[in-house]
Design a protein around this motif. Structure first.
Motif, PDB file in Angstrom:
ATOM      1  N   LEU A  99      46.926  51.945  49.903  1.00  0.00           N
ATOM      2  CA  LEU A  99      47.814  50.830  49.581  1.00  0.00           C
ATOM      3  C   LEU A  99      47.251  49.515  50.126  1.00  0.00           C
ATOM      4  CD1 LEU A  99      51.252  52.559  50.259  1.00  0.00           C
ATOM      5  CD2 LEU A  99      50.267  51.975  48.037  1.00  0.00           C
ATOM      6  N   GLY A 100      46.605  49.579  51.301  1.00  0.00           N
ATOM      7  CA  GLY A 100      45.954  48.389  51.843  1.00  0.00           C
ATOM      8  C   GLY A 100      44.799  47.937  50.971  1.00  0.00           C
ATOM      9  N   ALA A 101      44.053  48.906  50.432  1.00  0.00           N
ATOM     10  CA  ALA A 101      42.948  48.567  49.525  1.00  0.00           C
ATOM     11  C   ALA A 101      43.474  47.911  48.256  1.00  0.00           C
ATOM     12  CB  ALA A 101      42.158  49.829  49.183  1.00  0.00           C
ATOM     13  N   LEU A 102      44.639  48.350  47.800  1.00  0.00           N
ATOM     14  CA  LEU A 102      45.251  47.732  46.624  1.00  0.00           C
ATOM     15  C   LEU A 102      45.604  46.272  46.903  1.00  0.00           C
ATOM     16  CD1 LEU A 102      46.530  47.863  43.806  1.00  0.00           C
ATOM     17  CD2 LEU A 102      48.624  48.675  44.893  1.00  0.00           C
ATOM     18  N   ALA A 103      46.137  46.001  48.097  1.00  0.00           N
ATOM     19  CA  ALA A 103      46.466  44.611  48.459  1.00  0.00           C
ATOM     20  C   ALA A 103      45.204  43.754  48.464  1.00  0.00           C
ATOM     21  CB  ALA A 103      47.135  44.576  49.827  1.00  0.00           C
ATOM     22  N   TRP A 104      44.102  44.310  48.976  1.00  0.00           N
ATOM     23  CA  TRP A 104      42.825  43.588  48.961  1.00  0.00           C
ATOM     24  C   TRP A 104      42.400  43.283  47.538  1.00  0.00           C
ATOM     25  CZ3 TRP A 104      38.240  45.711  46.887  1.00  0.00           C
ATOM     26  CH2 TRP A 104      37.084  44.941  47.078  1.00  0.00           C
ATOM     27  N   ARG A 105      42.578  44.253  46.643  1.00  0.00           N
ATOM     28  CA  ARG A 105      42.195  44.059  45.244  1.00  0.00           C
ATOM     29  C   ARG A 105      43.052  42.971  44.592  1.00  0.00           C
ATOM     30  NH1 ARG A 105      38.243  43.729  41.772  1.00  0.00           N
ATOM     31  NH2 ARG A 105      38.965  44.016  39.627  1.00  0.00           N
ATOM     32  N   LEU A 106      44.344  42.965  44.889  1.00  0.00           N
ATOM     33  CA  LEU A 106      45.243  41.966  44.304  1.00  0.00           C
ATOM     34  C   LEU A 106      44.909  40.562  44.812  1.00  0.00           C
ATOM     35  CD1 LEU A 106      48.668  43.845  44.382  1.00  0.00           C
ATOM     36  CD2 LEU A 106      47.152  43.474  42.434  1.00  0.00           C
ATOM     37  N   LYS A 107      44.414  40.472  46.026  1.00  0.00           N
ATOM     38  CA  LYS A 107      43.964  39.170  46.540  1.00  0.00           C
ATOM     39  C   LYS A 107      42.734  38.682  45.785  1.00  0.00           C
ATOM     40  CE  LYS A 107      41.293  38.513  49.881  1.00  0.00           C
ATOM     41  NZ  LYS A 107      39.869  38.106  50.115  1.00  0.00           N
ATOM     42  N   ASN A 108      41.849  39.618  45.450  1.00  0.00           N
ATOM     43  CA  ASN A 108      40.613  39.259  44.757  1.00  0.00           C
ATOM     44  C   ASN A 108      40.856  38.747  43.342  1.00  0.00           C
ATOM     45  OD1 ASN A 108      39.164  39.951  46.986  1.00  0.00           O
ATOM     46  ND2 ASN A 108      38.203  41.770  46.120  1.00  0.00           N
ATOM     47  N   VAL A 109      41.954  39.154  42.720  1.00  0.00           N
ATOM     48  CA  VAL A 109      42.225  38.689  41.355  1.00  0.00           C
ATOM     49  C   VAL A 109      43.286  37.588  41.334  1.00  0.00           C
ATOM     50  CG1 VAL A 109      41.540  40.859  40.275  1.00  0.00           C
ATOM     51  CG2 VAL A 109      43.933  40.540  40.941  1.00  0.00           C
TER      52      VAL A 109
END
Length: 489
Positions: A234-244
């Motif tokens: 879930l933390g990795a998903l938050a990182w991905r959402l920041k990148n886009v």
């Protein structure tokens, strides 16, 4: 060969429950995977870029991680009939919202919420385990999982055609909205048509609904460790959402801090639910080994996690690699999911006949080889050969899933929903991790990474113990029931 007395063409008794339940699962997968075959149309309609497209794919599997845990707990508490019906009805709402969305943000929020329906799988695992004896359980769970999983292939086959029938730029909206309507209606049909247990049987519930029960201090610490990857995903998903651009850095850090607090709270609940392991020795006949759950988690990470990721990206892979149209690429890619009809029941059936551990060892080795083969596909290959390679790989993937869930219900009956929920959640953790990897590497590297994790799963399997003998369950009145878990009587 199916076990004697197992009549797949019957629609009475336990077979009626199996057919009604696999179709409920089938519909959840049609709804959950109505995105992949429509991606091209959605991208053209709303002008999405590749980063936004891959983000939607990741969001599609994100909420399913905690949802499978929660739905597993609710299933053990309230029974699969009520929980499955409620899930189908509630999840139709974000499906309708997605169908009418007119911006990327609306699409993202609706798709994130729609990940809830991916939790339906764990409900049926408990339902089927209540109706079938141990020597038929692998076959029954395999049919449930395999025929239900075919919903992703059905979506890939039919939705592009349905969208074309409605025509125009909004054809995809009608196709996706139709899947939501089907889930809504079947939720009421399922509630009216099934029962949680056969007449005269008892439905065993866990003593504590807030966390999985374990039976030793070592297992409690092991449980706390195995929870960590769920939060990392879930933390990795938050990182991905920041990148886009959906999250800003401050939001990302806030989500990470919130996940840390949630893990601490989750761990406190687990310790509180299992405090007896610090003050007393659990009787031998009531014990189970949590390492069995952990090994199945790792295997499902590699099997179902890779299937979710590959089914999501395969239409675009065939389009980019071979220049196929969206409709043709969707149909070709669906060959991977099509194998579910035979592979997953086959894995469960072989497991019933030849043993859980030997079957899993062979299938996991085949999975590693299959993905390594897909990693060398390039545009010089004939399309038919690439499809054959994908179907051969998918046999080992999906048969492995069937073999995993031939073991899950044999660990502890009253915890089947929670064990299935955690194992299923690890499948979604795998999907999130694999899809994030896919967003930053080429397809060949992506397939090789999956092959590498399958090798790790093979190593973990060495420590799995074949379920044999009986497990003890205690009802609300303190009565003890012994349940046979051997694969044959």
């Amino acid at each position: 060969m199916a076990p004697s007395g197992f009549n797949i063409f019957s629609f009475t008794g336990k077979m009626k429950i199996l057919h009604m339940t696999w179709f409920a699962f089938f519909l959840t997968f049609v709804v959950w995977f109505n995105l992949a075959p429509m991606l091209g149309a959605i991208q053209a309609s709303l002008g999405l870029d590749r980063a936004q497209v891959t983000t939607l794919l990741i969001l599609n599997v994100a909420l399913t991680i905690p949802a499978r845990i929660i739905i597993g707990i609710l299933t053990d508490l309230y029974g699969p009939r009520r929980v499955y019906s409620g899930l189908l009805i509630v999840a139709s709402i974000p499906c309708f919202v997605f169908a009418v969305a007119d911006s990327f943000t609306q699409l993202a929020l609706a798709r994130f919420a729609l990940g809830l329906i991916g939790a339906g799988f764990v409900i049926g695992i408990r339902m089927v385990s209540e109706w079938f004896p141990a020597h038929e359980l692998g076959t029954a769970e395999g049919i449930y999982g395999g025929w239900g999983n075919f919903g992703s292939a059905a979506a890939a086959f039919t939705l592009p055609t349905i969208a074309l029938m409605f025509g125009g730029e909004d054809g995809w909206r009608w196709a996706i909205g139709l899947t939501g309507a089907m889930a809504l209606v079947y939720g009421f049909v399922y509630y009216a048509s099934v029962q949680d247990v056969p007449k005269g049987s008892k439905y065993f519930r866990p003593k504590n609904a807030t966390a999985m029960e374990v039976t030793s201090k070592g297992d409690l610490y092991f449980l706390l460790v195995m929870k960590v990857p769920l939060y990392i995903a879930l933390g990795a998903l938050a990182w991905r959402l920041k990148n886009v651009g959906i999250f800003n850095p401050a939001t990302q850090y806030a989500v990470w801090f919130g996940l840390l607090l949630l893990y601490v709270y989750d761990s406190m609940l687990a310790v509180r639910a299992n405090r007896r392991v610090f003050t007393e020795t659990v009787p031998e006949f009531q014990r189970y080994k949590f390492k069995q759950v952990a090994i199945l988690n790792i295997l499902y990470f590699a099997t179902f996690g890779s299937e979710l990721a590959v089914v999501s990206m395969l239409p675009l892979f065939f389009t980019d690699m071979f220049g196929l149209s969206a409709v043709v690429a969707g149909m070709v890619a669906s060959a991977y999911a099509f194998m579910n009809l035979m592979s997953r029941p086959g894995g469960g059936m072989i497991s019933d006949r030849f043993g859980r551990k030997p079957t899993l060892l062979i299938l996991t080795a085949g999975l590693a080889v299959g993905y390594a083969a897909m990693g060398v596909i390039d545009s010089s290959w004939p399309v038919w050969l690439a499809v054959v390679a994908a179907m051969a790989c998918s046999f080992f993937v999906q048969a492995g899933e069937g073999a995993v869930f031939a073991v899950v219900p044999l660990i502890k009956r009253s915890l089947t929903g929670q064990i299935a929920g955690m194992t299923g959640a690890y499948g979604n953790v795998g999907a999130v991790i694999y899809l994030i990897i896919y967003s930053v590497v080429d397809a060949s590297t992506f397939f090789f990474v999956i092959a590498g994790t399958a090798v790790l799963g093979f190593v973990a399997l060495i420590f799995l113990e074949e379920p044999e003998g009986e497990i003890a369950e205690i009802d609300e009145d303190g009565n003890v029931t012994m349940i046979n878990v051997s694969r044959a009587h």
